[in-house]
Design a protein around this motif. Structure first.
Motif, PDB file in Angstrom:
ATOM      1  N   ALA A  49      14.184 -14.850  13.606  1.00 45.40           N
ATOM      2  CA  ALA A  49      13.616 -15.996  12.722  1.00 45.40           C
ATOM      3  C   ALA A  49      11.766 -16.333  13.134  1.00 45.40           C
ATOM      4  O   ALA A  49      10.881 -15.636  12.590  1.00 45.40           O
ATOM      5  CB  ALA A  49      14.201 -17.090  12.599  1.00 45.40           C
ATOM      6  N   HIS A  50      12.362 -15.597  14.242  1.00 45.44           N
ATOM      7  CA  HIS A  50      10.823 -16.125  15.049  1.00 45.44           C
ATOM      8  C   HIS A  50       9.372 -14.626  15.528  1.00 45.44           C
ATOM      9  O   HIS A  50       8.823 -14.529  14.910  1.00 45.44           O
ATOM     10  CB  HIS A  50      10.710 -16.176  16.924  1.00 45.44           C
ATOM     11  CG  HIS A  50       9.253 -17.091  17.639  1.00 45.44           C
ATOM     12  ND1 HIS A  50       8.513 -17.777  17.120  1.00 45.44           N
ATOM     13  CD2 HIS A  50       8.440 -16.059  18.504  1.00 45.44           C
ATOM     14  CE1 HIS A  50       7.229 -18.292  17.408  1.00 45.44           C
ATOM     15  NE2 HIS A  50       7.520 -16.926  18.721  1.00 45.44           N
ATOM     16  N   LEU A  51      10.525 -13.223  15.998  1.00 50.24           N
ATOM     17  CA  LEU A  51       9.873 -12.957  15.267  1.00 50.24           C
ATOM     18  C   LEU A  51       9.250 -11.862  14.156  1.00 50.24           C
ATOM     19  O   LEU A  51       8.711 -10.652  14.506  1.00 50.24           O
ATOM     20  CB  LEU A  51      11.219 -11.242  16.008  1.00 50.24           C
ATOM     21  CG  LEU A  51      11.216 -11.315  18.022  1.00 50.24           C
ATOM     22  CD1 LEU A  51      12.983 -10.350  17.627  1.00 50.24           C
ATOM     23  CD2 LEU A  51      10.574 -11.135  18.723  1.00 50.24           C
ATOM     24  N   ALA A  52       9.793 -12.339  13.452  1.00 50.75           N
ATOM     25  CA  ALA A  52       9.469 -12.675  12.010  1.00 50.75           C
ATOM     26  C   ALA A  52       8.125 -13.382  11.566  1.00 50.75           C
ATOM     27  O   ALA A  52       7.200 -12.546  10.399  1.00 50.75           O
ATOM     28  CB  ALA A  52      10.322 -12.954  10.423  1.00 50.75           C
ATOM     29  N   LEU A  53       7.230 -13.367  12.361  1.00 51.14           N
ATOM     30  CA  LEU A  53       6.015 -14.888  12.738  1.00 51.14           C
ATOM     31  C   LEU A  53       5.147 -14.065  13.650  1.00 51.14           C
ATOM     32  O   LEU A  53       4.369 -13.913  13.555  1.00 51.14           O
ATOM     33  CB  LEU A  53       6.585 -16.154  13.033  1.00 51.14           C
ATOM     34  CG  LEU A  53       6.870 -16.515  11.606  1.00 51.14           C
ATOM     35  CD1 LEU A  53       7.423 -18.152  12.696  1.00 51.14           C
ATOM     36  CD2 LEU A  53       6.371 -16.965  10.508  1.00 51.14           C
TER      37      LEU A  53
END
Length: 224
Positions: A49-53
């Motif tokens: 989820a964070h790596l997508a950002l």
């Protein structure tokens, strides 16, 4: 929609305002934009989820509607371009302020971060002292060049801009060191940045999170 940025759930800077979300907070305070903060743990930073950002698993990130950004230089520039207060109206002055923003993150910050890396990760190596001396010579070279350019001016190019915000944020990593102290005009420049009301609000908001976590509380933060 309210702008949302991410920050450390438990910041390693211990409330000193050095984590890079501080730069984004400061920029948003300067332009008077409200924002929410979503806190992420070191574990969460490596999750999909964070790596997508943020594909490199770092903070901060910036979300506004369907726009998601990472890298503080890009975020601060976006804020400066879309809201009044961080870039001059004159096109040439805007271009120069942008150049100083890039100088801060591309020319000044790498050598300063090299010193931090050497001090915290390489101290037990046999070549540490020699390497640290080399790194500090490189920093002094850059500080000397910046000091000569700033001279007796208040800001880098006329009025305070995103370039100053980013440069001061980088120099703060040397705050209290003999290195920065050897350049009185740069020390005074940093102090002027810290004295700005927008900086003080951003710093207080970030430090309040550290204090709450230290007291065993929950992280909760919202900008102006």
């Amino acid at each position: 929609m309210t702008i949302t940025i991410t920050a450390f759930e438990r910041s390693p800077d211990r409330g000193r305002g050095l984590a890079r979300d501080m730069r984004v907070r400061w920029a948003l305070e300067e332009v008077g934009q409200p924002y929410d903060v979503r806190f992420v743990s070191f574990e969460a930073m490596k999750q999909p989820a964070h790596l997508a950002l943020q594909p490199f698993g770092q903070i901060p990130t910036y979300e506004d509607g369907d726009l998601a950004l990472f890298e503080t230089g890009a975020i601060v520039l976006h804020i400066a371009e879309h809201y009044q207060g961080l870039l001059p109206d004159d096109p040439n002055a805007r271009a120069r302020a942008t150049a100083w923003l890039f100088a801060a993150v591309c020319t000044m910050e790498p050598v300063i971060v090299d010193r931090e890396t050497a001090r915290f990760e390489e101290g037990k190596e046999s070549w540490y002292e020699e390497h640290l001396a080399h790194v500090e010579r490189r920093i002094r070279k850059r500080l000397g060049e910046l000091s000569a350019r700033l001279g007796t001016a208040e800001w880098l190019d006329g009025t305070f801009s995103a370039g100053d915000l980013q440069m001061i944020s980088v120099l703060l990593r040397l705050k209290g060191s003999e290195i920065l102290g050897d350049y009185p005009n740069l020390s005074a420049y940093v102090e002027r940045g810290e004295a700005r009301p927008a900086y003080r609000r951003a710093f207080a908001a970030q430090k309040a999170v550290f204090l709450a976590v230290s007291a065993g509380g929950r992280t909760s933060d919202r900008g102006p």
